[in-house]
Design an enzyme around this catalytic site. Sequence first.
Site, PDB file in Angstrom:
ATOM      1  N   GLU A 157       0.828  -1.206   0.000  1.00  0.00           N
ATOM      2  CA  GLU A 157       0.000   0.000   0.000  1.00  0.00           C
ATOM      3  C   GLU A 157       0.866   1.261   0.000  1.00  0.00           C
ATOM      4  OE1 GLU A 157      -4.096  -1.505   2.103  1.00  0.00           O
ATOM      5  OE2 GLU A 157      -2.536  -0.774   3.434  1.00  0.00           O
ATOM      6  N   GLU A 235      -6.285  -7.659  -1.190  1.00  0.00           N
ATOM      7  CA  GLU A 235      -6.891  -7.705   0.140  1.00  0.00           C
ATOM      8  C   GLU A 235      -8.378  -7.426  -0.014  1.00  0.00           C
ATOM      9  OE1 GLU A 235      -5.086  -5.254   3.110  1.00  0.00           O
ATOM     10  OE2 GLU A 235      -3.053  -5.964   2.664  1.00  0.00           O
TER      11      GLU A 235
END
Length: 584
Positions: A157, A235
């Site tokens: 991320e 995710e």
Amino acid sequence: MKTFEIKDDFYLDGQPIKIISGAIHYFRVVPEYWRDRLEKLKALGCNTVETYVPWNFHEPHEGQFNFNGRFNVRKFIQIADELGLYVILRPAPYICAEWEFGGLPYWLMKEADLKVRFDNPIFLEKVDNYFTKLYPEIVDLQITQGGPIIMMQIENEYGGFANDKSYMGKIADLMEKHGTEVPFVTSDGPWGDMLEDGSIQDRALATINCGSKIKEHFKVLKDFHKEKKPLMVMEFWIGWFDAWGDEKHHTMDGQTAANELSDILDEGSVNIYMFHGGTNFGFSSGANYYDKLAPDVTSYDYDALLTEWGDITPKYRLFQEVIGKHREIPTVELTTDIKKIAYGSIQASSKTSLFNNVDNLAQKITHNYPLSMEQLDQGFGYVYYESNIGRKRHIEDFRLIGCMDRAQIFVNDGLIATQYDLELGTQLAFDLQAKTNKLGILVENMGRVNYSVKMNHQEKGIRDGVILNGAFQSGWAMYALPMDNLAQLDFSAEWAVGQPGFYQFTFEAEEIGDTFIELPSWGKGFVTVNGFNIGRFWEEGPQVRLYIPGPLLKVGTNEIIVFESEGKVGTEIILTDEPKLAKN
């Protein structure tokens, strides 16, 4: 030898494959249960397991590495391979994962010129040194060498943190230098500039992280790719984590989540986050910080498909039904016998004060000003600061300067105030009553922030100093208390009402099973079971009971030690076979 490629789709041995993965963090599960959780993943219909590798778990102090026992990531991957599961490995230096400091080791902060998660030569050198030890554990487990690892992720991320493409490229270089042969991926939120900032498209497949609006987010990802590439939610958030002080345990409706999963599998591949959350044992939980500190609770249940203690949930069955429309669900024999046992109510056999044991638990360090936890070469737990503050008089200006996260302030071993997060630094006034007076400050690291800009300043303890009547106080004794050596406690030392203290419990077990500890009327602290720190408790909630995996117990005599910091002590602890994640 099998092959795995990323082109217009994922290809295994030249044939398209839909990756249906679930996340299990080996570091949040006792090793004796790794096979059970992986068998349940396979029985769901998944063909892949995903896990992070937390740097600070394996190198807690610089140059000190551990890959044995519960740290044996290699063994976890090998068990997955034995079960016919592929592996997505995320070994980059930063993982987030609601883990302490996002997996970064505390000792990085001791380097004044080091900048984490940037093209900084000192940081990259530390990563290089870490990879030198990590990669021999995993390199031959890649699919290119006959193992199950099919992909590795670069960073995590990163678009939610920075846009330093040079850094991303150098992390990829290091991963290749140490032996990565499988394809690279990145994962970022599909919002704003995150995909653009966190991706290096010439070297890694961009994937997304989200929990809803799949069709909308897949369109964003398609447009970002500009050419046909496989779509993947790396995710797929099917629940959420809890912080101390939250009103309730976070959940996500099972049918809603299953409908989103169906949308994912209609167009692409998935990694379910979390398939099984597990537990933030010890002091491993991280924190978030936006308008205030939000430290994560001990449970990482996440409202996942398996509970924190490994039970199959109704949501699991809903997901299994959806997956069954895309691949055949295998028959899997579960080979680990797990039972829950209520061992009953237990009274303390011994108790003692922290203040009468600091010299048993730590070497006293003296300095003319307070040192931070990092300066004391300490990663987790507490620091106790003590100073002689002189004669009887009125103190009109007392302040803690640069203190994190939670401080209890004592005069002559009596509590006068507790300050937490935003309260720290608030001015206090009080009277000193004795001829000579001792100031004590117990500071707790509640978990370093694991996401966003606050990661840049996560030094714990007292960094700057203590103001007394307008001036910095000098002359300090300090005790680093990571609380990893409680065998050195002297329970014959005096106990005092209202002080932080240790409480020893013993019980006999004729058989072994999972159990759950409740601490009715206890305030705040942590619990060890046969020397293993199972995590924090706090009357703030929402978590009520802590999970004790059966493998931590033994037939015969078992010891539980409770550290309680507030002087709020119940008459018993209860070991029950009923879990309870929240007060409501």
